[in-house]
Design an enzyme around this catalytic site. Structure first.
Site, PDB file in Angstrom:
ATOM      1  N   ARG A  94       0.892  -1.157   0.000  1.00 51.89           N
ATOM      2  CA  ARG A  94       0.000   0.000   0.000  1.00 51.89           C
ATOM      3  C   ARG A  94       0.936   1.214   0.000  1.00 51.89           C
ATOM      4  O   ARG A  94       1.767   1.364   0.884  1.00 51.89           O
ATOM      5  CB  ARG A  94      -0.898  -0.002   1.237  1.00 51.89           C
ATOM      6  CG  ARG A  94      -1.702  -1.306   1.366  1.00 51.89           C
ATOM      7  CD  ARG A  94      -2.896  -1.157   2.289  1.00 51.89           C
ATOM      8  NE  ARG A  94      -3.391  -2.438   2.776  1.00 51.89           N
ATOM      9  CZ  ARG A  94      -4.177  -3.258   2.078  1.00 51.89           C
ATOM     10  NH1 ARG A  94      -4.552  -2.938   0.864  1.00 51.89           N
ATOM     11  NH2 ARG A  94      -4.594  -4.397   2.605  1.00 51.89           N
ATOM     12  N   ASP A 138     -10.431  -2.212  -5.933  1.00 54.22           N
ATOM     13  CA  ASP A 138     -10.983  -0.989  -6.534  1.00 54.22           C
ATOM     14  C   ASP A 138     -10.106   0.243  -6.283  1.00 54.22           C
ATOM     15  O   ASP A 138      -9.934   1.071  -7.175  1.00 54.22           O
ATOM     16  CB  ASP A 138     -12.446  -0.751  -6.141  1.00 54.22           C
ATOM     17  CG  ASP A 138     -12.630  -0.520  -4.657  1.00 54.22           C
ATOM     18  OD1 ASP A 138     -11.758  -0.976  -3.885  1.00 54.22           O
ATOM     19  OD2 ASP A 138     -13.625   0.094  -4.274  1.00 54.22           O
ATOM     20  N   GLY A 139      -9.482   0.324  -5.108  1.00 54.96           N
ATOM     21  CA  GLY A 139      -8.618   1.475  -4.809  1.00 54.96           C
ATOM     22  C   GLY A 139      -7.445   1.522  -5.780  1.00 54.96           C
ATOM     23  O   GLY A 139      -7.121   2.585  -6.340  1.00 54.96           O
ATOM     24  N   SER A 140      -6.828   0.372  -6.007  1.00 51.41           N
ATOM     25  CA  SER A 140      -5.660   0.303  -6.886  1.00 51.41           C
ATOM     26  C   SER A 140      -6.041   0.645  -8.317  1.00 51.41           C
ATOM     27  O   SER A 140      -5.293   1.324  -9.031  1.00 51.41           O
ATOM     28  CB  SER A 140      -5.073  -1.104  -6.883  1.00 51.41           C
ATOM     29  OG  SER A 140      -4.851  -1.536  -5.577  1.00 51.41           O
ATOM     30  N   ILE A 144      -9.794 -11.139  -2.614  1.00 55.77           N
ATOM     31  CA  ILE A 144     -10.592 -12.276  -2.112  1.00 55.77           C
ATOM     32  C   ILE A 144     -12.024 -11.851  -1.811  1.00 55.77           C
ATOM     33  O   ILE A 144     -12.888 -12.686  -1.640  1.00 55.77           O
ATOM     34  CB  ILE A 144      -9.973 -12.923  -0.845  1.00 55.77           C
ATOM     35  CG1 ILE A 144      -9.895 -11.917   0.310  1.00 55.77           C
ATOM     36  CG2 ILE A 144      -8.626 -13.553  -1.156  1.00 55.77           C
ATOM     37  CD1 ILE A 144      -9.666 -12.565   1.672  1.00 55.77           C
ATOM     38  N   ASP A 145     -12.272 -10.537  -1.731  1.00 58.47           N
ATOM     39  CA  ASP A 145     -13.552 -10.064  -1.191  1.00 58.47           C
ATOM     40  C   ASP A 145     -14.751 -10.215  -2.138  1.00 58.47           C
ATOM     41  O   ASP A 145     -15.888 -10.184  -1.695  1.00 58.47           O
ATOM     42  CB  ASP A 145     -13.436  -8.584  -0.789  1.00 58.47           C
ATOM     43  CG  ASP A 145     -12.349  -8.348   0.251  1.00 58.47           C
ATOM     44  OD1 ASP A 145     -11.958  -9.322   0.917  1.00 58.47           O
ATOM     45  OD2 ASP A 145     -11.892  -7.205   0.386  1.00 58.47           O
ATOM     46  N   ARG A 197     -13.848  -7.263   4.170  1.00 64.19           N
ATOM     47  CA  ARG A 197     -13.915  -5.814   4.379  1.00 64.19           C
ATOM     48  C   ARG A 197     -15.376  -5.376   4.494  1.00 64.19           C
ATOM     49  O   ARG A 197     -16.033  -5.783   5.443  1.00 64.19           O
ATOM     50  CB  ARG A 197     -13.208  -5.074   3.245  1.00 64.19           C
ATOM     51  CG  ARG A 197     -12.579  -3.763   3.692  1.00 64.19           C
ATOM     52  CD  ARG A 197     -11.882  -3.077   2.548  1.00 64.19           C
ATOM     53  NE  ARG A 197     -10.649  -3.721   2.173  1.00 64.19           N
ATOM     54  CZ  ARG A 197      -9.448  -3.385   2.637  1.00 64.19           C
ATOM     55  NH1 ARG A 197      -9.344  -2.414   3.516  1.00 64.19           N
ATOM     56  NH2 ARG A 197      -8.362  -4.007   2.235  1.00 64.19           N
ATOM     57  N   GLU A 223     -16.455  -9.696   8.690  1.00 63.23           N
ATOM     58  CA  GLU A 223     -15.723  -8.705   9.505  1.00 63.23           C
ATOM     59  C   GLU A 223     -16.385  -7.328   9.474  1.00 63.23           C
ATOM     60  O   GLU A 223     -16.223  -6.539  10.387  1.00 63.23           O
ATOM     61  CB  GLU A 223     -14.248  -8.616   9.103  1.00 63.23           C
ATOM     62  CG  GLU A 223     -14.032  -8.125   7.688  1.00 63.23           C
ATOM     63  CD  GLU A 223     -12.559  -7.935   7.323  1.00 63.23           C
ATOM     64  OE1 GLU A 223     -11.722  -7.807   8.216  1.00 63.23           O
ATOM     65  OE2 GLU A 223     -12.267  -7.902   6.118  1.00 63.23           O
TER      66      GLU A 223
END
Ligand code: F6P
Length: 366
Positions: free
Chosen positions: A74, A105-107, A151-152, A196, A250
Site C-alpha cells: 500500500r 478498486d482502490g488500486s 478475495i472479497d 472488508r 468482519e
C-alpha cells in the site's frame, strides 16, 4: 514497439501470480516487450531495479503459487502528485507505454487517475528538463487495463474477482475442520471471515457449510436479532443438531449500522443458550495457499484478454477492466464499475439495504 508492464497492488489474492504469468507470456507472444513492476505502486514510484524486463522463463511455475511473487504494497507516495510524477518518469525511462494492474478498486481507481493526469505530468517533466519533447510526443498516451484481484468479491459488474473462490474454498475447509470439535463437544463456534465491507465470503461460506446464522453488512438482521438468532439455534438443537456455527463477516453491522462483533455473538450464545462457545478468527489463512482451479483459469484467461485490450485500445478508449459475466470474459469500462462499487457503501450508509443487496447481485437476492 509496445512495452507492457504488469503490476499487482493492494491485498494479495490467490491467482495474482497467474495474472502475472499470463500477461508476461501473452505480451511476449504478441511481439511486445514485457516488464514487471515489483512491490506495487511503490515500485513504480521508486523505479530502478523494481522495474524489470521479463523473459518467458521468468514466470515459470507461478500458476499454482498463492500470493504475488512480484510483491504488493500500500503506497502513500503514489496517492500524491509528486509520487505520480516520479512514476511517469520511471515509466518513460524504461519506454513503458501500457500498464496492466491486478488489484482491488482502490488500486484500479489510482491507475485511472494516473492516466487522466498523464498529459499534464509529461508537460511538467518536459518543463523541468527531465524528459525531452520528443519523448513526450512518443509517450503521449498511457494505456491502462485493470484486472480485479481480491478475495472479497466486492467489485461491481463482474461475477467473480480473482481469488474469491480460492478463499471461499479455504474458509469452507476451515469450517469443516472446526465441525469436528463442534460436533464432538456439542459446542458453538462463532467464525469471523474477511471481506472488508462485503458479505460475499461470509454469505457463500454460510450457505456452503450449512451455518446456523450469518451476519453480513448488506443485510443486517432484524432489530430483535438476538431473540431471532437464539430462537433458530435453540430449534436446531431441539432437532438433534450437536453443533452450532455462526459466521460473522468482519464488516457485519446491525440495522442501526453498529458493528456486530464475534464477542457479542459468543456472549449471547454462552449466556442465553448456555452453549460452550468459542470464537475462531480465520484471518490471513483464508487469503493464502494455492489458488483453486477456477482462479488459475480466470487469471490466465483474463490476463490474456488484458493484453489484447491493451493492443486494441486507441487514445480515446476509456480505461477498461476485464470482467467475467455469465462465464464470458469481457472488457468493461473501469470507472463506471468503480462508481457502482462505491454505491453499495452509500446505500448501506443510507440504510437502503434492499438496494445494497440488489447492487451486490443475484446470489445475494437468492
Ligand atoms: O481486501 C482483502 C482483505 O483481506 C480484506 O478482506 C481485509 O479486510 C483486508 O484485506 C485486510 O488487510 P490487511 O492484510 O492489510 O490487514
Amino acid at each position: 514497439k509496445n512495452r507492457i508492464a504488469v503490476m499487482t497492488s493492494g491485498g494479495d489474492s490467490p491467482g495474482m501470480n497467474g495474472c502475472v504469468r499470463a500477461v508476461v507470456r501473452k505480451s511476449l507472444a504478441q511481439g511486445c516487450e514485457s516488464y514487471c513492476i515489483y512491490e506495487g505502486y511503490e515500485g513504480l514510484v521508486r523505479g530502478g531495479d523494481l522495474i524489470k524486463q521479463m523473459r518467458w522463463e521468468d514466470v515459470r511455475g507461478l500458476l499454482s503459487e498463492g500470493g504475488t511473487s512480484i510483491g504488493t504494497a500500500r503506497c502513500k507516495a503514489f496517492t500524491e502528485r509528486p509520487g505520480r510524477l516520479k512514476a511517469a518518469k520511471n515509466m518513460i525511462d524504461k519506454g513503458i507505454n501500457a500498464l496492466i494492474i491486478c488489484g482491488g478498486d482502490g488500486s484500479l481507481t489510482g491507475a485511472d487517475t494516473f492516466r487522466g493526469e498523464w498529459p499534464g505530468l509529461l508537460e511538467e517533466l518536459v518543463s523541468s528538463g527531465e524528459i525531452t519533447p520528443e519523448q513526450r510526443n512518443e509517450f503521449q498516451h498511457l494505456n491502462i487495463v485493470g484486472l480485479v484481484g481480491s478475495i472479497d468479491n466486492d467489485f461491481a459488474d463482474t461475477d467473480a474477482t480473482i481469488g474469491c473462490y480460492s478463499s471461499l474454498a479455504r474458509i469452507c475447509e476451515s469450517v469443516d475442520s472446526i465441525d469436528a470439535t463442534a460436533s464432538s463437544h456439542q459446542r458453538a463456534f462463532v467464525i469471523e471471515v474477511m471481506g472488508r465491507h462485503c458479505g460475499w465470503l461470509a454469505l457463500m461460506a454460510g450457505v456452503s457449510t450449512g451455518a446456523d446464522f450469518i451476519f453480513i453488512p448488506e443485510n443486517p438482521p432484524a432489530q430483535n436479532w438476538e431473540d431471532q438468532m437464539c430462537g433458530i439455534i435453540k430449534k436446531h438443537r431441539e432437532f438433534g443438531k450437536r453443533k452450532t456455527i455462526v459466521i460473522v463477516a468482519e464488516g457485519a453491522i446491525d440495522s442501526e449500522l453498529k458493528q456486530i462483533s464475534p464477542t457479542q455473538v459468543k456472549d449471547l450464545l454462552s449466556n442465553r443458550l448456555k452453549l460452550d462457545t468459542r470464537i475462531t478468527t480465520l484471518g490471513h489463512v483464508q487469503r493464502g495457499g494455492t489458488p483453486c482451479a477456477y482462479d488459475r483459469q480466470l487469471s490466465t484467461l483474463q490476463g490474456v484478454e488484458a493484453v489484447m485490450a491493451v493492443l486494441d485500445a486507441t487514445p480515446e478508449t476509456p480505461s477498461k477492466f476485464i470482467a467475467i459475466i455469465e462465464n464470458k470474459i469481457i472488457r468493461s469500462p473501469l470507472i463506471e464499475a468503480v462508481a457502482l462499487t462505491q454505491e453499495v457503501a452509500k446505500a448501506i450508509a443510507a440504510k437502503d439495504f434492499k438496494r445494497a443487496m440488489d447492487l451486490r447481485g443475484p446470489e445475494f437476492a437468492e
